[in-house]
Scaffold this motif. Structure first.
Motif, mmCIF file in Angstrom:
data_model
loop_
_atom_site.group_PDB
_atom_site.id
_atom_site.type_symbol
_atom_site.label_atom_id
_atom_site.label_comp_id
_atom_site.label_asym_id
_atom_site.label_seq_id
_atom_site.Cartn_x
_atom_site.Cartn_y
_atom_site.Cartn_z
ATOM 1 N N ALA A 1 2.011 -1.566 0.190
ATOM 2 C CA ALA A 1 2.733 -0.558 0.976
ATOM 3 C C ALA A 1 2.717 0.801 0.281
ATOM 4 N N LEU A 2 2.868 0.802 -1.053
ATOM 5 C CA LEU A 2 2.840 2.065 -1.793
ATOM 6 C C LEU A 2 1.483 2.741 -1.665
ATOM 7 N N ILE A 3 0.433 1.966 -1.853
ATOM 8 C CA ILE A 3 -0.915 2.529 -1.786
ATOM 9 C C ILE A 3 -1.205 3.033 -0.379
ATOM 10 N N LYS A 4 -0.709 2.280 0.609
ATOM 11 C CA LYS A 4 -0.945 2.661 1.997
ATOM 12 C C LYS A 4 -0.298 3.999 2.340
ATOM 13 N N ARG A 5 0.853 4.249 1.750
ATOM 14 C CA ARG A 5 1.556 5.505 2.019
ATOM 15 C C ARG A 5 1.060 6.659 1.155
ATOM 16 N N TYR A 6 0.365 6.340 0.086
ATOM 17 C CA TYR A 6 -0.037 7.349 -0.898
ATOM 18 C C TYR A 6 -0.851 8.455 -0.234
ATOM 19 N N ARG A 7 -0.308 9.656 -0.255
ATOM 20 C CA ARG A 7 -0.933 10.845 0.322
ATOM 21 C C ARG A 7 -1.270 10.660 1.804
ATOM 22 N N GLY A 8 -0.547 9.779 2.480
ATOM 23 C CA GLY A 8 -0.741 9.611 3.911
ATOM 24 C C GLY A 8 -2.061 9.000 4.304
ATOM 25 N N ARG A 9 -2.675 8.217 3.392
ATOM 26 C CA ARG A 9 -3.999 7.698 3.683
ATOM 27 C C ARG A 9 -3.924 6.373 4.428
ATOM 28 N N VAL A 10 -3.142 6.315 5.462
ATOM 29 C CA VAL A 10 -2.971 5.065 6.201
ATOM 30 C C VAL A 10 -4.271 4.621 6.848
ATOM 31 N N ALA A 11 -4.993 5.568 7.426
ATOM 32 C CA ALA A 11 -6.205 5.200 8.156
ATOM 33 C C ALA A 11 -7.253 4.583 7.253
ATOM 34 N N THR A 12 -7.327 5.026 5.993
ATOM 35 C CA THR A 12 -8.366 4.534 5.102
ATOM 36 C C THR A 12 -8.093 3.125 4.606
ATOM 37 N N MET A 13 -6.926 2.571 4.907
ATOM 38 C CA MET A 13 -6.601 1.248 4.418
ATOM 39 C C MET A 13 -7.234 0.144 5.261
ATOM 40 N N ASP A 14 -7.871 0.529 6.347
ATOM 41 C CA ASP A 14 -8.485 -0.453 7.232
ATOM 42 C C ASP A 14 -9.955 -0.080 7.390
ATOM 43 N N LEU A 15 -10.828 -0.772 6.664
ATOM 44 C CA LEU A 15 -12.253 -0.490 6.736
ATOM 45 C C LEU A 15 -12.896 -1.409 7.759
ATOM 46 N N ARG A 16 -13.792 -0.848 8.565
ATOM 47 C CA ARG A 16 -14.481 -1.635 9.589
ATOM 48 C C ARG A 16 -15.973 -1.322 9.558
ATOM 49 N N PHE A 17 -16.757 -2.371 9.746
ATOM 50 C CA PHE A 17 -18.192 -2.212 9.916
ATOM 51 C C PHE A 17 -18.657 -3.292 10.878
ATOM 52 N N ALA A 18 -19.269 -2.858 11.988
ATOM 53 C CA ALA A 18 -19.619 -3.810 13.053
ATOM 54 C C ALA A 18 -18.361 -4.596 13.418
ATOM 55 N N ASP A 19 -18.406 -5.936 13.345
ATOM 56 C CA ASP A 19 -17.216 -6.726 13.670
ATOM 57 C C ASP A 19 -16.508 -7.250 12.427
ATOM 58 N N VAL A 20 -16.798 -6.624 11.263
ATOM 59 C CA VAL A 20 -16.156 -7.002 10.001
ATOM 60 C C VAL A 20 -15.021 -6.022 9.709
ATOM 61 N N ARG A 21 -13.859 -6.543 9.357
ATOM 62 C CA ARG A 21 -12.686 -5.716 9.051
ATOM 63 C C ARG A 21 -12.135 -6.104 7.689
#
Length: 229
Positions: free
Chosen positions: A115-135
């Motif tokens: 949760a701390l890392i997810k909030r760090y500098r508002g980088r919520v979007a970068t916490m979910d990596l996707r490529f094709a159908d891999v998440r």
């Protein structure tokens, strides 16, 4: 993701190290405050687990110097046996982002750290990596392909994270070995074996391989036209 543990209790440090490494984090350790501050300033960390009572330099002073003197905003999860409200407030005053009282659950450490890392500098979007159908969820280091859970050993998780953060880029074998194993470079077959394990875990029945071998160089993620839809 890189996490620094600053803890002088060998048993607690070892348990934290094993748990976080098993969750896919790249982890390093410091056993006293002076070494911890030096390591915290020498590299870029996604989070720091910081014990309050440390030899050489206590956790409060370390945190304050990290914030006020060095200007670092790295998330700090403070670990301590002190459970009084005043002790917790003092930790926050000195720059801690969160506080856990010993003894604690390793699962709670993982949840709070994510949760701390997810909030760090508002980088919520970068916490979910996707490529094709891999998440890949970086906050929990959990992997799915087409909705099914994929279980991976720690080194394979690190390999997948590196590849997914720069899709289509070709990584040399030397780059991947350095990123995953650091200075303790493996023998020539170790990387190949881990890539093979990663491929087998990601490829279920009727699923295509998203990892491409670039002969003579290394590996990259590459989706077929069907996967890219």
């Amino acid at each position: 993701m890189k996490v620094l543990i600053v803890e002088d209790d060998c048993a607690i440090a070892a348990n934290l190290y094993d748990y976080l490494e098993g969750s896919g984090y790249a982890v390093d350790l410091a056993s006293n405050g002076n070494a911890g501050l030096k390591m915290a300033l020498a590299e870029s960390w996604d989070a720091i687990l910081l014990d309050l009572s440390l030899p050489g330099l206590d956790g409060l002073t370390l945190c304050r110097r990290l914030r006020e003197e060095a200007g670092r905003d790295t998330p700090v999860l403070m670990l301590t046996a002190r459970d009084a409200l005043d002790d917790k407030l003092e930790g926050f005053v000195h720059g801690a982002d969160d506080y856990l009282v010993k003894p604690f659950s390793l699962k709670e450490v993982g949840a709070r750290l994510g949760a701390l890392i997810k909030r760090y500098r508002g980088r919520v979007a970068t916490m979910d990596l996707r490529f094709a159908d891999v998440r890949l969820d970086l906050s929990t280091m959990s992997v799915e392909r087409a909705g099914r859970a994929v279980k991976l050993p720690p080194k394979c998780l690190q390999l997948l994270r590196i590849l997914m953060q720069s899709p289509h880029r070709t990584f040399s074998r030397a780059e991947l070995e350095s990123e995953v194993w650091g200075e303790a470079l493996p023998d020539s077959d170790t990387l190949r074996a881990h890539v093979y394990t990663l491929r087998r875990a990601l490829c279920g029945p009727d699923e295509t391989d998203v990892i491409e071998t670039v002969h003579g160089i290394g590996y990259r993620l590459a989706a077929s036209s069907h996967d890219a839809k």
